[in-house]
Design an enzyme around this catalytic site. Structure first.
Site, short mmCIF file in Angstrom:
data_model
loop_
_atom_site.label_atom_id
_atom_site.label_comp_id
_atom_site.label_asym_id
_atom_site.label_seq_id
_atom_site.Cartn_x
_atom_site.Cartn_y
_atom_site.Cartn_z
N GLU A 41 49.15 55.55 32.26
CA GLU A 41 48.08 56.42 32.75
C GLU A 41 47.46 55.68 33.93
O GLU A 41 46.75 54.69 33.74
CB GLU A 41 47.04 56.68 31.66
CG GLU A 41 45.88 57.56 32.13
CD GLU A 41 44.73 57.62 31.14
OE1 GLU A 41 43.57 57.59 31.59
OE2 GLU A 41 44.99 57.69 29.93
N ARG A 45 40.73 55.42 39.84
CA ARG A 45 39.59 54.56 40.17
C ARG A 45 39.91 53.70 41.39
O ARG A 45 39.07 52.92 41.83
CB ARG A 45 39.25 53.67 38.97
CG ARG A 45 38.67 54.44 37.81
CD ARG A 45 38.14 53.54 36.71
NE ARG A 45 39.15 52.71 36.11
CZ ARG A 45 39.33 52.55 34.81
NH1 ARG A 45 38.56 53.21 33.96
NH2 ARG A 45 40.26 51.77 34.34
N THR A 69 41.14 59.29 34.89
CA THR A 69 39.86 59.36 35.59
C THR A 69 39.90 60.42 36.70
O THR A 69 39.44 60.21 37.82
CB THR A 69 39.44 57.99 36.17
OG1 THR A 69 39.81 56.95 35.26
CG2 THR A 69 37.93 57.90 36.37
N LYS A 129 41.06 63.67 24.53
CA LYS A 129 40.82 62.23 24.58
C LYS A 129 39.49 61.96 23.86
O LYS A 129 38.51 62.66 24.11
CB LYS A 129 40.75 61.81 26.06
CG LYS A 129 40.36 60.37 26.30
CD LYS A 129 40.41 60.11 27.81
CE LYS A 129 39.96 58.70 28.14
NZ LYS A 129 40.19 58.35 29.54
#
Length: 207
Positions: A41, A45, A69, A129
């Site tokens: 994943e 960021r 993210t 999640k």
């Protein structure tokens, strides 16, 4: 063809990666695959995220790759263009969820309360999640949620070698997300042997 849920269930731990240099992505992917975690994943960021995903996808077409993210529709577009299999967001943003659904891209949004689980279910989502897992009550909170709601979870945030098996023992947990086997300093320093050892350690824990 296996569903995303089936693939996650087989892999059990998803390495969550913040990569600063996309040129290191292929070697990192190789280390993950060769040592028992054929999944990543890659979080948005860093500015190099989309390129890192594209590099991994080109080198390893069969690898399971997610974008993490993801906060905006523009990032969803970038992720899809780079070739991801799924998108992950830290929170539950209905706008991002709808946009992913419009583009036929699986999204696993972050939730940590009954209300958010119900909102996600209302939009037809079945895999969520649980984030941030440990600060949100950890295994006990997750057991409480799974006792009530017919959804699957991918806990992330505070998951580590000491508690990963506790999370994975919950039937509704497909896989856990974690960063401990892919620390930034080892990626930046190209310490591939040390990374390989950490990844193998995880693969051995979850066998």
């Amino acid at each position: 063809m296996k569903t995303l849920e089936q693939q996650l269930q087989e892999i059990k731990v998803v390495p969550v990666i913040a990569i600063k240099d996309a040129d290191k992505a292929v070697k990192l992917a190789q280390v993950l695959i060769e040592n028992g975690l054929p999944c990543a994943e890659v979080t948005f960021r860093t500015e190099q995220a989309a390129q890192a995903i594209a590099n991994m996808r080109e080198a390893y077409p069969e690898m399971l790759i997610g974008a993490g993210t993801v906060l905006t529709s523009a990032q969803v577009d970038e992720a899809i263009e780079a070739g991801v299999d799924f998108v992950v967001s830290p929170g539950f943003n209905p706008t991002t969820v709808k946009y992913c659904q419009q583009r036929n891209m699986t999204i696993v949004p972050g939730v940590n309360s009954p209300s958010l689980v119900e909102q996600a279910m209302e939009m037809g989502l079945k895999t969520l999640k649980f984030f941030p897992a440990e600060p949100s009550g950890g295994v006990n909170m997750l057991k409480a949620l799974t006792a009530v709601y017919p959804v699957s979870f991918m806990p992330t945030g505070g998951v580590n070698p000491k508690n990963v098996k506790d999370y994975l023992s919950i039937p509704a947990v497909l896989a856990c997300g974690g960063t401990w086997m892919v620390p930034n300093d080892l990626i930046d320093g190209e310490k591939w042997d040390e990374l390989a050892a950490l990844v193998r350690e995880v693969a051995n824990i979850i066998e």
